[in-house]
Design a protein around this motif. Structure first.
Motif, PDB file in Angstrom:
ATOM      1  N   PRO A 199       0.823  -1.210   0.000  1.00  0.00           N
ATOM      2  CA  PRO A 199       0.000   0.000   0.000  1.00  0.00           C
ATOM      3  C   PRO A 199       0.856   1.259   0.000  1.00  0.00           C
ATOM      4  CG  PRO A 199      -0.882  -1.610   1.539  1.00  0.00           C
ATOM      5  CD  PRO A 199       0.449  -2.144   1.073  1.00  0.00           C
ATOM      6  N   GLY A 200       0.451   2.228  -0.790  1.00  0.00           N
ATOM      7  CA  GLY A 200       1.205   3.464  -0.916  1.00  0.00           C
ATOM      8  C   GLY A 200       2.259   3.442  -1.994  1.00  0.00           C
ATOM      9  N   SER A 201       2.439   2.302  -2.657  1.00  0.00           N
ATOM     10  CA  SER A 201       3.469   2.184  -3.691  1.00  0.00           C
ATOM     11  C   SER A 201       2.875   2.434  -5.066  1.00  0.00           C
ATOM     12  CB  SER A 201       4.096   0.793  -3.656  1.00  0.00           C
ATOM     13  OG  SER A 201       3.134  -0.200  -3.999  1.00  0.00           O
ATOM     14  N   THR A 202       3.747   2.476  -6.053  1.00  0.00           N
ATOM     15  CA  THR A 202       3.351   2.586  -7.453  1.00  0.00           C
ATOM     16  C   THR A 202       3.736   1.299  -8.158  1.00  0.00           C
ATOM     17  OG1 THR A 202       3.588   4.997  -7.554  1.00  0.00           O
ATOM     18  CG2 THR A 202       3.783   3.791  -9.632  1.00  0.00           C
ATOM     19  N   LEU A 203       2.812   0.744  -8.926  1.00  0.00           N
ATOM     20  CA  LEU A 203       3.077  -0.459  -9.711  1.00  0.00           C
ATOM     21  C   LEU A 203       2.981  -0.108 -11.188  1.00  0.00           C
ATOM     22  CD1 LEU A 203       3.508  -3.507 -10.146  1.00  0.00           C
ATOM     23  CD2 LEU A 203       1.023  -3.788  -9.909  1.00  0.00           C
ATOM     24  N   VAL A 204       4.082  -0.278 -11.915  1.00  0.00           N
ATOM     25  CA  VAL A 204       4.090  -0.129 -13.365  1.00  0.00           C
ATOM     26  C   VAL A 204       4.223  -1.525 -13.948  1.00  0.00           C
ATOM     27  CG1 VAL A 204       5.224   0.895 -15.366  1.00  0.00           C
ATOM     28  CG2 VAL A 204       5.147   2.152 -13.207  1.00  0.00           C
ATOM     29  N   LEU A 248      -6.399  -3.718  -6.855  1.00  0.00           N
ATOM     30  CA  LEU A 248      -5.323  -3.182  -6.032  1.00  0.00           C
ATOM     31  C   LEU A 248      -5.873  -2.111  -5.090  1.00  0.00           C
ATOM     32  CD1 LEU A 248      -2.587  -2.855  -8.795  1.00  0.00           C
ATOM     33  CD2 LEU A 248      -2.671  -4.568  -6.966  1.00  0.00           C
ATOM     34  N   THR A 249      -5.519  -2.210  -3.841  1.00  0.00           N
ATOM     35  CA  THR A 249      -5.975  -1.251  -2.833  1.00  0.00           C
ATOM     36  C   THR A 249      -4.802  -0.402  -2.364  1.00  0.00           C
ATOM     37  OG1 THR A 249      -7.675  -2.798  -2.074  1.00  0.00           O
ATOM     38  CG2 THR A 249      -7.083  -0.990  -0.587  1.00  0.00           C
ATOM     39  N   GLY A 250      -4.948   0.916  -2.490  1.00  0.00           N
ATOM     40  CA  GLY A 250      -3.905   1.820  -2.022  1.00  0.00           C
ATOM     41  C   GLY A 250      -2.647   1.806  -2.858  1.00  0.00           C
ATOM     42  N   VAL A 251      -2.756   1.313  -4.084  1.00  0.00           N
ATOM     43  CA  VAL A 251      -1.595   1.235  -4.989  1.00  0.00           C
ATOM     44  C   VAL A 251      -1.903   2.037  -6.245  1.00  0.00           C
ATOM     45  CG1 VAL A 251      -0.163  -0.281  -6.404  1.00  0.00           C
ATOM     46  CG2 VAL A 251      -0.888  -1.024  -4.124  1.00  0.00           C
ATOM     47  N   ARG A 252      -0.982   2.874  -6.646  1.00  0.00           N
ATOM     48  CA  ARG A 252      -1.141   3.625  -7.891  1.00  0.00           C
ATOM     49  C   ARG A 252      -0.680   2.725  -9.041  1.00  0.00           C
ATOM     50  NH1 ARG A 252       1.567   9.429  -7.077  1.00  0.00           N
ATOM     51  NH2 ARG A 252       3.415   8.104  -7.079  1.00  0.00           N
ATOM     52  N   TYR A 253      -1.589   2.468  -9.963  1.00  0.00           N
ATOM     53  CA  TYR A 253      -1.335   1.459 -10.999  1.00  0.00           C
ATOM     54  C   TYR A 253      -1.185   2.097 -12.375  1.00  0.00           C
ATOM     55  CZ  TYR A 253      -1.920  -2.634 -13.984  1.00  0.00           C
ATOM     56  OH  TYR A 253      -1.732  -3.618 -14.927  1.00  0.00           O
ATOM     57  N   VAL A 254      -0.127   1.703 -13.059  1.00  0.00           N
ATOM     58  CA  VAL A 254       0.106   2.098 -14.451  1.00  0.00           C
ATOM     59  C   VAL A 254       0.339   0.823 -15.254  1.00  0.00           C
ATOM     60  CG1 VAL A 254       1.587   3.348 -16.067  1.00  0.00           C
ATOM     61  CG2 VAL A 254       1.107   4.316 -13.798  1.00  0.00           C
ATOM     62  N   ASP A 255      -0.417   0.664 -16.319  1.00  0.00           N
ATOM     63  CA  ASP A 255      -0.238  -0.494 -17.194  1.00  0.00           C
ATOM     64  C   ASP A 255       0.540  -0.064 -18.433  1.00  0.00           C
ATOM     65  OD1 ASP A 255      -1.444  -3.404 -17.400  1.00  0.00           O
ATOM     66  OD2 ASP A 255      -1.461  -2.574 -19.429  1.00  0.00           O
ATOM     67  N   GLY A 256       1.273  -0.994 -19.021  1.00  0.00           N
ATOM     68  CA  GLY A 256       2.087  -0.623 -20.174  1.00  0.00           C
ATOM     69  C   GLY A 256       2.213  -1.728 -21.198  1.00  0.00           C
ATOM     70  N   ILE A 269       7.192   2.727 -25.516  1.00  0.00           N
ATOM     71  CA  ILE A 269       6.406   1.897 -24.616  1.00  0.00           C
ATOM     72  C   ILE A 269       5.135   2.672 -24.290  1.00  0.00           C
ATOM     73  CG2 ILE A 269       6.294   0.742 -22.373  1.00  0.00           C
ATOM     74  CD1 ILE A 269       9.293   0.396 -22.452  1.00  0.00           C
ATOM     75  N   LEU A 270       4.008   2.011 -24.445  1.00  0.00           N
ATOM     76  CA  LEU A 270       2.712   2.632 -24.209  1.00  0.00           C
ATOM     77  C   LEU A 270       2.341   2.513 -22.737  1.00  0.00           C
ATOM     78  CD1 LEU A 270       0.834   0.956 -27.211  1.00  0.00           C
ATOM     79  CD2 LEU A 270       2.239   3.040 -27.245  1.00  0.00           C
ATOM     80  N   TYR A 271       1.781   3.573 -22.172  1.00  0.00           N
ATOM     81  CA  TYR A 271       1.372   3.557 -20.770  1.00  0.00           C
ATOM     82  C   TYR A 271      -0.019   4.151 -20.638  1.00  0.00           C
ATOM     83  CZ  TYR A 271       6.359   2.908 -19.751  1.00  0.00           C
ATOM     84  OH  TYR A 271       7.640   2.437 -19.704  1.00  0.00           O
ATOM     85  N   SER A 272      -0.767   3.659 -19.638  1.00  0.00           N
ATOM     86  CA  SER A 272      -2.037   4.275 -19.272  1.00  0.00           C
ATOM     87  C   SER A 272      -2.339   3.914 -17.824  1.00  0.00           C
ATOM     88  CB  SER A 272      -3.176   3.807 -20.191  1.00  0.00           C
ATOM     89  OG  SER A 272      -3.384   2.411 -20.095  1.00  0.00           O
ATOM     90  N   GLY A 273      -3.102   4.786 -17.171  1.00  0.00           N
ATOM     91  CA  GLY A 273      -3.425   4.558 -15.767  1.00  0.00           C
ATOM     92  C   GLY A 273      -3.243   5.809 -14.945  1.00  0.00           C
ATOM     93  N   ASP A 274      -2.767   5.644 -13.718  1.00  0.00           N
ATOM     94  CA  ASP A 274      -2.620   6.755 -12.779  1.00  0.00           C
ATOM     95  C   ASP A 274      -1.662   7.810 -13.343  1.00  0.00           C
ATOM     96  OD1 ASP A 274      -1.430   8.286 -10.468  1.00  0.00           O
ATOM     97  OD2 ASP A 274      -2.912   7.096  -9.374  1.00  0.00           O
ATOM     98  N   GLN A 275      -2.193   8.999 -13.606  1.00  0.00           N
ATOM     99  CA  GLN A 275      -1.411  10.037 -14.272  1.00  0.00           C
ATOM    100  C   GLN A 275      -0.346  10.644 -13.372  1.00  0.00           C
ATOM    101  OE1 GLN A 275      -2.113  11.150 -17.914  1.00  0.00           O
ATOM    102  NE2 GLN A 275      -2.372   8.986 -17.426  1.00  0.00           N
ATOM    103  N   ASP A 276      -0.629  10.771 -12.084  1.00  0.00           N
ATOM    104  CA  ASP A 276       0.377  11.303 -11.165  1.00  0.00           C
ATOM    105  C   ASP A 276       1.561  10.350 -11.054  1.00  0.00           C
ATOM    106  OD1 ASP A 276      -1.133  13.562 -10.662  1.00  0.00           O
ATOM    107  OD2 ASP A 276      -2.117  12.699  -8.900  1.00  0.00           O
ATOM    108  N   ALA A 277       1.272   9.072 -10.947  1.00  0.00           N
ATOM    109  CA  ALA A 277       2.343   8.076 -10.854  1.00  0.00           C
ATOM    110  C   ALA A 277       3.174   8.047 -12.136  1.00  0.00           C
ATOM    111  CB  ALA A 277       1.749   6.697 -10.581  1.00  0.00           C
ATOM    112  N   LEU A 278       2.493   8.154 -13.265  1.00  0.00           N
ATOM    113  CA  LEU A 278       3.200   8.137 -14.544  1.00  0.00           C
ATOM    114  C   LEU A 278       4.100   9.355 -14.680  1.00  0.00           C
ATOM    115  CD1 LEU A 278       3.652   6.740 -17.223  1.00  0.00           C
ATOM    116  CD2 LEU A 278       1.599   7.849 -18.111  1.00  0.00           C
ATOM    117  N   ALA A 279       3.629  10.510 -14.249  1.00  0.00           N
ATOM    118  CA  ALA A 279       4.442  11.716 -14.326  1.00  0.00           C
ATOM    119  C   ALA A 279       5.675  11.602 -13.439  1.00  0.00           C
ATOM    120  CB  ALA A 279       3.608  12.931 -13.919  1.00  0.00           C
ATOM    121  N   GLU A 280       5.513  11.061 -12.240  1.00  0.00           N
ATOM    122  CA  GLU A 280       6.638  10.930 -11.327  1.00  0.00           C
ATOM    123  C   GLU A 280       7.672   9.925 -11.830  1.00  0.00           C
ATOM    124  OE1 GLU A 280       5.363  10.061  -7.375  1.00  0.00           O
ATOM    125  OE2 GLU A 280       3.984  11.782  -7.287  1.00  0.00           O
TER     126      GLU A 280
END
Length: 217
Positions: free
Chosen positions: A15-20, A37-45, A61-72
Motif C-alpha cells: 500500500p502506498g506504492s506505485t506499480l508499473v 489493487l488497494t492503495g496502490v497507484r497502478y500504471v499499465d504498459g 512503450i505505451l502507458y495508461s493509468g494513474d497520471q500522477d504516478a506516470l508523471a513521477e
C-alpha cells in the motif's frame, strides 16, 4: 512476466506504492487488476519493441493509468524507451498494444504472401523486398487519410473505389491459385470488397470495410 496469471501469482503489492506493469495482457485484465489493487497507484504498459530496442529513444512503450504516478516515473521510464501516455484508462495501453501487434502480423503475413508469389516465378525475396518497403510509405499515407474518413463515417472513393479494388483482387486470387500459393488471405480481402460492393457501396473507398469489421451478429 509472461502473462497476468504469472504476474498475480507472485504479486505482493505494498500500500502506498506505485506499480508499473509491462506484462502483456488484455484490456480487461489490466482494468481488473487496477480495480483489485488497494492503495496502490497502478500504471499499465505495453512494450512496442524487441529486447534490443530497450534503451533506444526511437522505441516506444505505451502507458495508461494513474497520471500522477506516470508523471513521477517518467524520468525512469524514459530510460527504457519513449513513454507514450494514453490517458487514465488502465486498459488503453493493452488495447493499443494488441491493435498495433495486429498491424504487425497482418503486414508481415501480407509481405510473406507477396514474397511467396514472386519467388514462385523465380524472383528472390532480397530483390523484391526493397520495392515492398518503398510501397509501405504510400500505404502509410492512406492510413492518415482513412483515419479521418473512419471518424467521419464517410468513405469517398477518391483514390480507388471498391469496384476497382474488387476487380484487382480477382487478379491476386488468380495469381495465387495458379502458383499454388495459399490464397486464404486474398480470398478474405476479396470477400470484404465483394460484400461491400454487394451492399451498394462500390463507389466508396477501401475504408468502408471498417463497417464490415464493426458489424455485430
Amino acid at each position: 512476466m509472461l502473462d497476468y496469471p504469472a504476474l498475480t501469482g507472485i504479486l505482493d503489492p505494498v500500500p502506498g506504492s506505485t506499480l508499473v506493469n509491462l506484462t502483456s495482457g488484455s484490456p480487461e485484465q489490466a482494468r481488473a487488476l487496477a480495480g483489485e489493487l488497494t492503495g496502490v497507484r497502478y500504471v499499465d504498459g505495453g512494450i512496442m519493441t524487441t529486447p534490443p530496442g530497450i534503451g533506444d529513444p526511437r522505441s516506444m512503450i505505451l502507458y495508461s493509468g494513474d497520471q500522477d504516478a506516470l508523471a513521477e516515473a517518467s524520468g525512469l521510464l524514459s530510460a527504457l524507451a519513449e513513454p507514450i501516455d494514453l490517458g487514465t484508462d488502465p486498459g488503453r495501453a493493452a488495447l493499443y498494444d494488441t491493435a498495433l501487434l495486429g498491424i504487425m502480423w497482418a503486414t508481415l503475413t501480407a509481405w510473406l504472401h507477396a514474397t511467396a508469389l514472386v519467388t514462385a516465378d523465380g524472383a528472390t525475396a532480397t530483390h523484391f523486398t526493397p520495392l515492398a518497403t518503398r510501397w509501405l510509405g504510400p500505404v502509410a499515407g492512406f492510413l492518415t487519410t482513412y483515419a479521418g474518413q473512419v471518424d467521419a463515417g464517410a468513405y469517398p472513393g477518391s483514390d480507388a473505389t471498391l469496384d476497382v479494388h474488387l476487380a484487382t483482387l480477382d487478379h491476386l486470387v488468380h495469381a495465387s491459385e495458379v502458383r499454388e500459393v495459399d490464397a486464404t488471405l486474398p480470398h478474405l480481402l476479396r470477400e470484404y470488397a465483394r460484400r461491400s460492393v454487394s451492399a451498394g457501396h462500390g463507389r466508396d473507398g477501401w475504408a468502408r470495410v471498417v463497417e464490415l469489421l464493426r458489424a455485430k451478429g
